[in-house]
Design a protein around this motif. Sequence first.
Motif, PDB file in Angstrom:
ATOM      1  N   VAL A  91     -64.435   6.845  67.675  1.00 24.52           N
ATOM      2  CA  VAL A  91     -65.501   7.812  67.243  1.00 24.52           C
ATOM      3  C   VAL A  91     -65.328   8.437  65.968  1.00 24.52           C
ATOM      4  N   VAL A  92     -66.126   8.873  65.397  1.00 30.11           N
ATOM      5  CA  VAL A  92     -65.907   9.811  63.921  1.00 30.11           C
ATOM      6  C   VAL A  92     -66.899  11.111  64.275  1.00 30.11           C
ATOM      7  N   LEU A  93     -66.309  12.300  64.236  1.00 31.83           N
ATOM      8  CA  LEU A  93     -66.832  13.319  64.357  1.00 31.83           C
ATOM      9  C   LEU A  93     -67.302  14.061  63.071  1.00 31.83           C
ATOM     10  N   LYS A  94     -68.481  14.659  62.962  1.00 28.65           N
ATOM     11  CA  LYS A  94     -69.085  15.238  61.956  1.00 28.65           C
ATOM     12  C   LYS A  94     -69.709  16.365  62.164  1.00 28.65           C
ATOM     13  N   ARG A  95     -69.118  17.588  61.245  1.00 29.22           N
ATOM     14  CA  ARG A  95     -70.010  18.784  61.440  1.00 29.22           C
ATOM     15  C   ARG A  95     -71.407  18.838  60.947  1.00 29.22           C
ATOM     16  N   LEU A  96     -72.575  19.239  61.709  1.00 29.01           N
ATOM     17  CA  LEU A  96     -73.654  19.452  61.317  1.00 29.01           C
ATOM     18  C   LEU A  96     -74.107  20.108  60.234  1.00 29.01           C
ATOM     19  N   ASN A  97     -73.345  21.162  60.017  1.00 27.00           N
ATOM     20  CA  ASN A  97     -73.978  21.873  58.719  1.00 27.00           C
ATOM     21  C   ASN A  97     -73.153  21.345  57.544  1.00 27.00           C
ATOM     22  N   ASP A  98     -72.267  20.565  57.281  1.00 24.78           N
ATOM     23  CA  ASP A  98     -71.334  20.146  56.277  1.00 24.78           C
ATOM     24  C   ASP A  98     -72.094  19.351  55.136  1.00 24.78           C
ATOM     25  N   PRO A  99     -71.972  19.525  53.973  1.00 30.20           N
ATOM     26  CA  PRO A  99     -72.597  18.691  53.140  1.00 30.20           C
ATOM     27  C   PRO A  99     -71.419  17.417  52.749  1.00 30.20           C
ATOM     28  N   TYR A 100     -71.859  16.563  52.067  1.00 31.07           N
ATOM     29  CA  TYR A 100     -70.887  15.298  52.060  1.00 31.07           C
ATOM     30  C   TYR A 100     -70.003  15.559  50.820  1.00 31.07           C
ATOM     31  N   ARG A 101     -68.734  15.816  51.094  1.00 29.98           N
ATOM     32  CA  ARG A 101     -67.704  16.034  50.140  1.00 29.98           C
ATOM     33  C   ARG A 101     -66.803  15.069  49.700  1.00 29.98           C
ATOM     34  N   PRO A 102     -66.911  14.667  48.785  1.00 26.78           N
ATOM     35  CA  PRO A 102     -66.097  13.292  48.224  1.00 26.78           C
ATOM     36  C   PRO A 102     -64.628  13.676  48.293  1.00 26.78           C
ATOM     37  N   SER A 103     -63.898  12.818  48.554  1.00 26.45           N
ATOM     38  CA  SER A 103     -62.477  12.676  48.811  1.00 26.45           C
ATOM     39  C   SER A 103     -62.192  13.584  49.662  1.00 26.45           C
ATOM     40  N   VAL A 104     -62.736  14.515  50.467  1.00 22.76           N
ATOM     41  CA  VAL A 104     -62.227  15.691  51.316  1.00 22.76           C
ATOM     42  C   VAL A 104     -62.096  15.094  52.708  1.00 22.76           C
ATOM     43  N   ARG A 105     -61.221  15.599  53.212  1.00 21.25           N
ATOM     44  CA  ARG A 105     -60.896  14.962  54.798  1.00 21.25           C
ATOM     45  C   ARG A 105     -61.620  15.847  55.584  1.00 21.25           C
ATOM     46  N   GLY A 106     -62.985  15.982  55.765  1.00 21.56           N
ATOM     47  CA  GLY A 106     -63.796  16.849  56.450  1.00 21.56           C
ATOM     48  C   GLY A 106     -64.246  16.317  57.822  1.00 21.56           C
ATOM     49  N   TRP A 107     -64.353  14.942  58.239  1.00 20.44           N
ATOM     50  CA  TRP A 107     -64.456  14.392  59.338  1.00 20.44           C
ATOM     51  C   TRP A 107     -63.355  14.287  60.281  1.00 20.44           C
ATOM     52  N   ARG A 108     -63.337  14.035  61.409  1.00 21.73           N
ATOM     53  CA  ARG A 108     -62.409  14.023  62.396  1.00 21.73           C
ATOM     54  C   ARG A 108     -62.628  12.333  62.932  1.00 21.73           C
ATOM     55  N   LYS A 109     -61.558  11.850  62.900  1.00 19.82           N
ATOM     56  CA  LYS A 109     -61.571  10.358  63.464  1.00 19.82           C
ATOM     57  C   LYS A 109     -60.542  10.208  64.801  1.00 19.82           C
ATOM     58  N   TYR A 110     -61.244   9.792  65.655  1.00 20.46           N
ATOM     59  CA  TYR A 110     -60.535   9.566  67.328  1.00 20.46           C
ATOM     60  C   TYR A 110     -60.637   8.097  67.507  1.00 20.46           C
ATOM     61  N   PRO A 165     -69.994   5.958  66.405  1.00 22.94           N
ATOM     62  CA  PRO A 165     -68.930   5.052  66.538  1.00 22.94           C
ATOM     63  C   PRO A 165     -68.105   4.553  65.394  1.00 22.94           C
ATOM     64  N   LYS A 166     -66.923   4.313  65.551  1.00 23.73           N
ATOM     65  CA  LYS A 166     -65.969   3.725  64.493  1.00 23.73           C
ATOM     66  C   LYS A 166     -65.971   2.378  64.578  1.00 23.73           C
ATOM     67  N   TRP A 167     -66.557   1.770  63.344  1.00 26.27           N
ATOM     68  CA  TRP A 167     -66.689   0.242  63.367  1.00 26.27           C
ATOM     69  C   TRP A 167     -65.219  -0.227  62.908  1.00 26.27           C
ATOM     70  N   ASP A 168     -65.210  -1.796  63.490  1.00 28.79           N
ATOM     71  CA  ASP A 168     -63.959  -2.470  62.929  1.00 28.79           C
ATOM     72  C   ASP A 168     -64.472  -3.276  61.747  1.00 28.79           C
ATOM     73  N   GLY A 169     -64.423  -2.676  60.604  1.00 30.48           N
ATOM     74  CA  GLY A 169     -65.160  -3.399  59.400  1.00 30.48           C
ATOM     75  C   GLY A 169     -64.436  -2.936  58.274  1.00 30.48           C
ATOM     76  N   PHE A 170     -65.150  -3.101  57.068  1.00 34.68           N
ATOM     77  CA  PHE A 170     -64.685  -2.306  55.647  1.00 34.68           C
ATOM     78  C   PHE A 170     -65.673  -1.183  55.316  1.00 34.68           C
ATOM     79  N   ARG A 171     -65.005  -0.023  55.103  1.00 37.23           N
ATOM     80  CA  ARG A 171     -65.945   0.973  54.471  1.00 37.23           C
ATOM     81  C   ARG A 171     -66.219   0.712  53.167  1.00 37.23           C
ATOM     82  N   ALA A 172     -67.512   0.907  52.674  1.00 41.70           N
ATOM     83  CA  ALA A 172     -68.411   0.487  51.738  1.00 41.70           C
ATOM     84  C   ALA A 172     -69.332   1.446  51.431  1.00 41.70           C
ATOM     85  N   ALA A 173     -69.836   1.404  50.124  1.00 45.99           N
ATOM     86  CA  ALA A 173     -70.841   2.187  49.529  1.00 45.99           C
ATOM     87  C   ALA A 173     -71.607   1.162  48.824  1.00 45.99           C
ATOM     88  N   VAL A 174     -72.961   1.260  48.862  1.00 44.10           N
ATOM     89  CA  VAL A 174     -73.873   0.534  48.313  1.00 44.10           C
ATOM     90  C   VAL A 174     -74.965   1.432  47.218  1.00 44.10           C
TER      91      VAL A 174
END
Length: 327
Positions: free
Chosen positions: A178-197, A27-36
């Motif tokens: 929703v956000v769509l993510k490829r199952l075999n993808d690593p986490y790629r900083p700054s790369v637009r590798g996910w899809r957002k609908y 799910p795509k949440w109505d909030g602030f993207r953050a990292a902790v």
Amino acid sequence: MTWSLPEPMLSVATDSPELTTGWAAEPKWDGFRAAVCIDADTVMLRSRRGTQMGPAFPEIVVGTAQLPDQTALDGELIVWDWEQGQLSFEQLQNRLHGRGAGAARAAEQWPAQFVAFDLLRLSGTDTTAWPYTRRRAALEELFTGRGLLAPWALCPSTTDPAMVREWLTWGTVRIEGVVLKRLNDPYRPSVRGWRKYKTRETTEAIVGAVTGPPTAPGTLLLGRYDISGRFQYVGRTTTLARTVAGSAAALLTPATSGHPWAGWTFATGWGSRQPLDANLVNPDLVVEVGVDTARDAAGRWRHPARFHRLRPDLQPGDVERLTSPTD
């Protein structure tokens, strides 16, 4: 070697929520993207743009005591309005500038949650090179193994298209899509590798002002009448194509005296303080626009509306009345 919190992995907009083989959805949440990140008792709570948000959200900082040391999560900060039964971006926004005792009081009244959807580091191990499936399994194990409680929440994930269709009906609680993510993808900083609908709807509104001259409008400022008969501002369109601007200009008339927005000022964007150079027009032209589900407490659209077509066949009284929790 010092470990640094990576830049966030990003998404690109897509027109289809279809979940194909080899992908997962969240799910795509109505909030602030953050990292902790917690490292040797030092806590960093960082926004997508790098802003340090720990002082504004002390309950998140305190909550990191539940996490193992040298661990980092990617996710979304949200605030839930229990009375309205939906997410409240407005209360989340109001908390941004709180500090000290004020932030502590706000945390009691409008507590934030951190909805974790990715694992970047676990007990000193950098996990960004792992595929999504492995990171997801480790994230789930972190929640179950440590028994994580509020302010932590685990973001749902699915490979079931039926569940995605279910999530897309949750607009009333302010799930944006929703956000769509490829199952075999690593986490790629700054790369637009996910899809957002983003879930969008088509609706009507009344043109009350324009940017640029009414003879060649750049964007349309839109309004709706509320249940008390007041003409309220609800949002602005994206930039009009030249042919559309010409067609709209033929139906617009500069404002006469007594315009309901006389003396008002408008901002360039939701949450911005930069004034917009707008020219009032008589509020008698109806247009059809596409909007997403992100709205503020007054019912205004937080993101620009996509112009669909002019509706000279409709009268302003035909447009649905604006209702909101503040009415």
